[in-house]
Scaffold this active site. Structure first.
Site, mmCIF file in Angstrom:
data_model
loop_
_atom_site.group_PDB
_atom_site.id
_atom_site.type_symbol
_atom_site.label_atom_id
_atom_site.label_comp_id
_atom_site.label_asym_id
_atom_site.label_seq_id
_atom_site.Cartn_x
_atom_site.Cartn_y
_atom_site.Cartn_z
ATOM 1 N N HIS A 23 0.852 -1.200 0.000
ATOM 2 C CA HIS A 23 0.000 0.000 0.000
ATOM 3 C C HIS A 23 0.884 1.245 0.000
ATOM 4 O O HIS A 23 2.059 1.188 0.393
ATOM 5 C CB HIS A 23 -0.913 -0.002 1.236
ATOM 6 C CG HIS A 23 -2.037 -0.991 1.143
ATOM 7 N ND1 HIS A 23 -3.088 -1.020 2.030
ATOM 8 C CD2 HIS A 23 -2.262 -1.976 0.233
ATOM 9 C CE1 HIS A 23 -3.924 -1.991 1.685
ATOM 10 N NE2 HIS A 23 -3.442 -2.593 0.612
ATOM 11 N N CYS B 152 -2.247 -0.530 7.461
ATOM 12 C CA CYS B 152 -1.461 0.704 7.407
ATOM 13 C C CYS B 152 -1.549 1.474 8.725
ATOM 14 O O CYS B 152 -0.564 2.074 9.154
ATOM 15 C CB CYS B 152 -1.901 1.557 6.226
ATOM 16 S SG CYS B 152 -1.471 0.776 4.650
ATOM 17 N N CYS C 169 -6.123 1.787 5.895
ATOM 18 C CA CYS C 169 -6.724 0.514 6.287
ATOM 19 C C CYS C 169 -6.103 0.065 7.619
ATOM 20 O O CYS C 169 -5.199 0.715 8.146
ATOM 21 C CB CYS C 169 -6.484 -0.538 5.197
ATOM 22 S SG CYS C 169 -4.770 -1.115 5.114
ATOM 23 N N GLU D 45 0.966 3.863 1.903
ATOM 24 C CA GLU D 45 1.503 4.264 3.211
ATOM 25 C C GLU D 45 2.731 3.436 3.589
ATOM 26 O O GLU D 45 3.725 3.966 4.060
ATOM 27 C CB GLU D 45 0.454 4.074 4.317
ATOM 28 C CG GLU D 45 -0.802 4.901 4.155
ATOM 29 C CD GLU D 45 -1.917 4.137 3.453
ATOM 30 O OE1 GLU D 45 -1.658 3.502 2.413
ATOM 31 O OE2 GLU D 45 -3.053 4.192 3.944
HETATM 32 ZN ZN ZN Z 1 -3.453 0.199 3.706
#
Ligand code: ZN
Length: 165
Positions: free
Chosen positions: A65, A98, A95, A67
């Site tokens: 992801h 993260c 999410c 992040e």
């Molecule tokens: Zn994430």
């Protein structure tokens, strides 16, 4: 050494839009590679120290992801696995994975654009950042350039639906 206390930070200002635009341009880079357009930057003392975009498909990596990529980049650049005093700008509400990484990194402040009703953990699904026993570090602000961030995602998914037909 790292401070365990939350740091007082100013309310969202013009700087937030500037850095969110940087995150948006990284999201566009993800989009060019066929990935869901999400981008992130890590900022320390008004300077970008880490950049990342979403790339799980290309990397064959469910953890890739935006992040996570930006945190890894910042930690490498600063030579520290913890990033106290750093701010993370991301185009989409984080999410659970993260949010965990953000807490482990001791990020001081998180600024995101669009809400994510499916996996967002700043109140959209749950509020992990609000659980004090988990999070002693990050203050969170959402909705910075939210329209731009969510329009980018909507256009991406609309395009993908068109291709699928
Ligand atoms: Zn994430």
């Amino acid at each position: 050494m790292t401070s365990e206390k939350p740091i007082d930070l100013p309310a969202p200002g013009l700087g937030d839009e500037y850095f969110m635009r940087e995150a948006i341009s990284l999201a566009r880079a993800a989009e060019c590679l066929g990935e869901v357009p999400v981008g992130a930057v890590v900022v320390l003392d008004g300077r970008i120290v880490g950049r990342g975009f979403n790339s799980p498909i290309g990397e064959h990596d469910p953890t890739a992801h935006a992040e996570i990529a930006a945190l890894r980049d910042a930690a490498r650049n600063l030579g520290n696995y913890r990033l106290p005093g750093c701010e993370l700008y991301v185009t989409l509400e984080p999410c659970a994975m993260c949010a965990g990484a953000i807490m482990h990194a001791r990020i001081s402040r998180v600024i995101y654009g669009a809400r994510d009703p499916k996996t967002g953990v700043h109140g959209s699904v749950v509020d992990l950042f609000g659980v004090e026993r988990l999070n002693h570090h990050a203050s969170v602000a959402g909705g910075i350039l939210a329209d731009e961030c969510s329009a980018m995602l909507s256009a991406f998914f609309a395009g993908r639906r068109r291709k699928a037909q």
